[in-house]
Design a protein around this motif. Structure first.
Motif, PDB file in Angstrom:
ATOM      1  N   SER A 121     -60.539  -4.246 -90.067  1.00  0.00           N
ATOM      2  CA  SER A 121     -60.934  -3.341 -88.997  1.00  0.00           C
ATOM      3  C   SER A 121     -60.024  -2.115 -89.007  1.00  0.00           C
ATOM      4  O   SER A 121     -58.837  -2.214 -89.331  1.00  0.00           O
ATOM      5  N   VAL A 122     -60.606  -0.968 -88.662  1.00  0.00           N
ATOM      6  CA  VAL A 122     -59.825   0.271 -88.548  1.00  0.00           C
ATOM      7  C   VAL A 122     -59.718   0.629 -87.072  1.00  0.00           C
ATOM      8  O   VAL A 122     -60.715   0.648 -86.344  1.00  0.00           O
ATOM      9  N   LEU A 123     -58.489   0.874 -86.656  1.00  0.00           N
ATOM     10  CA  LEU A 123     -58.213   1.266 -85.280  1.00  0.00           C
ATOM     11  C   LEU A 123     -57.638   2.673 -85.262  1.00  0.00           C
ATOM     12  O   LEU A 123     -57.070   3.154 -86.253  1.00  0.00           O
ATOM     13  N   ALA A 124     -57.765   3.333 -84.110  1.00  0.00           N
ATOM     14  CA  ALA A 124     -57.158   4.648 -83.918  1.00  0.00           C
ATOM     15  C   ALA A 124     -56.590   4.712 -82.509  1.00  0.00           C
ATOM     16  O   ALA A 124     -57.255   4.311 -81.544  1.00  0.00           O
ATOM     17  N   THR A 125     -55.379   5.217 -82.372  1.00  0.00           N
ATOM     18  CA  THR A 125     -54.755   5.356 -81.058  1.00  0.00           C
ATOM     19  C   THR A 125     -53.916   6.623 -81.006  1.00  0.00           C
ATOM     20  O   THR A 125     -53.333   7.047 -82.005  1.00  0.00           O
ATOM     21  N   SER A 126     -53.882   7.226 -79.819  1.00  0.00           N
ATOM     22  CA  SER A 126     -53.033   8.405 -79.619  1.00  0.00           C
ATOM     23  C   SER A 126     -51.636   8.011 -79.145  1.00  0.00           C
ATOM     24  O   SER A 126     -50.769   8.870 -78.994  1.00  0.00           O
TER      25      SER A 126
END
Length: 324
Positions: A238-243
């Motif tokens: 899975s690919v996640l993105a967070t600031s």
């Protein structure tokens, strides 16, 4: 002073006359030139136009002649009369009447340089109108748009923009007052496009920009805890993105790894301490700094190029026609 000196001093085509606006005691339309006591020297082309008035015309004239000196192409009204507010007037005084050839020449100049707003284009039933600074490539002439603002029609009445180093994006909306354009991915995987987004070379910049950390994690680890980017996720990864840099570091300390950290355009800015992952599926919001058409839009008039050979912006007070 000799008679020849006196004649020379009153000759509007003398070098002294070409450096200043002529005296206008006999002219009754002073309101046109109330701010023009002196102007910059005439160019060679402008001076040649003044010199071109024949001696016969001098002898026949008895009224003040207004010559409109044109620095380039002149804007004209819809009925081909000069838009005086943008013209540079030079007043000549003659002892008899105005030569009719000059009036005819002025009308020819105006007709040749007349500029009107381009028609508004549309892609089928798409509700987004294509107007300056954008133009429909292949259907509207180049002077209907600004460099880098070409749009094309796609299948199912879609509109798309081709960014030089990032490929094609569909256009959701264009806000001319705020000078913003909303883009989305034709392949329905915007996060993947964001990973390769490169705006230099285009006239567009993000409305907001924020750093996001992209991580690759085992799917079983993330399924119940974080929102994964669906179009980049498979049965094993899975690919996640967070600031949130703090959250990214905490996730990476387990079984995940950081793919990259990117500054990407976002519709709004998240707070740095908001520890969540984002789907990043909202439209890309871009803006442009040039040309500036907001003033025209606020006046309710049409923005466009002043002439076919200039990139100067002009507000047209005539309506634009729709073309389908």
């Amino acid at each position: 002073m000799t008679s020849s000196d006196h004649s020379k001093s009153n000759d509007p085509t003398s070098s002294r006359g070409k450096e200043k606006v002529w005296e206008r005691e006999d002219y009754r339309g002073e309101d046109l030139l109330h701010k023009s006591k002196q102007v910059e020297p005439l160019s060679n082309k402008e001076a040649a136009f003044v010199d071109g008035i024949s001696e016969t015309d001098h002898q026949r004239s008895h009224a003040a002649l207004i010559i409109v000196v044109v620095p380039g192409n002149i804007p004209c009204t819809r009925n081909n009369s000069p838009a005086a507010v943008f013209l540079r007037p030079v007043v000549l005084h003659f002892p008899s009447r105005i030569p009719s050839s000059c009036s005819f020449l002025l009308l020819l100049l105006c007709a040749a340089a007349a500029a009107e707003p381009c028609s508004i284009a549309r892609c089928g039933k798409n509700k987004v109108p294509i107007r300056f600074p954008f133009r429909q490539q292949g259907k509207q002439p180049e002077n209907c748009g600004y460099r880098g603002f070409d749009l094309r029609c796609g299948s199912q009445d879609t509109i798309y923009l081709d960014l030089p180093y990032s490929g094609e994006f569909y256009v959701r909306d264009i806000n001319h007052l705020d000078q913003q354009i909303s883009l989305y991915d034709p392949g329905d995987c915007l996060p993947k496009r964001l990973l390769g987004l490169n705006l230099p070379g285009s006239p567009f910049v993000p409305v907001f920009i924020q750093n996001y950390t992209f991580l690759n994690c085992p799917t079983q680890v993330t399924t119940s805890r974080f929102n994964a980017i669906d179009c980049l996720t498979n049965s094993t990864n899975s690919v996640l993105a967070t600031s949130s840099a703090r959250l990214a570091n905490r996730i990476a300390s387990s079984s995940c790894r950081i793919i990259t950290v990117l500054s990407i355009p976002v519709p709004w800015q998240a707070k740095d301490d908001e520890e969540f992952t984002a789907a990043l599926d909202a439209d890309i919001q871009l803006t442009w700094n040039a040309p500036r058409c907001g003033d025209c839009k606020e006046q309710g008039v049409i923005c466009g190029l002043k002439s076919n050979s200039s990139e100067e912006i002009f507000c047209f007070h005539t309506p634009s026609k729709d073309i389908s």
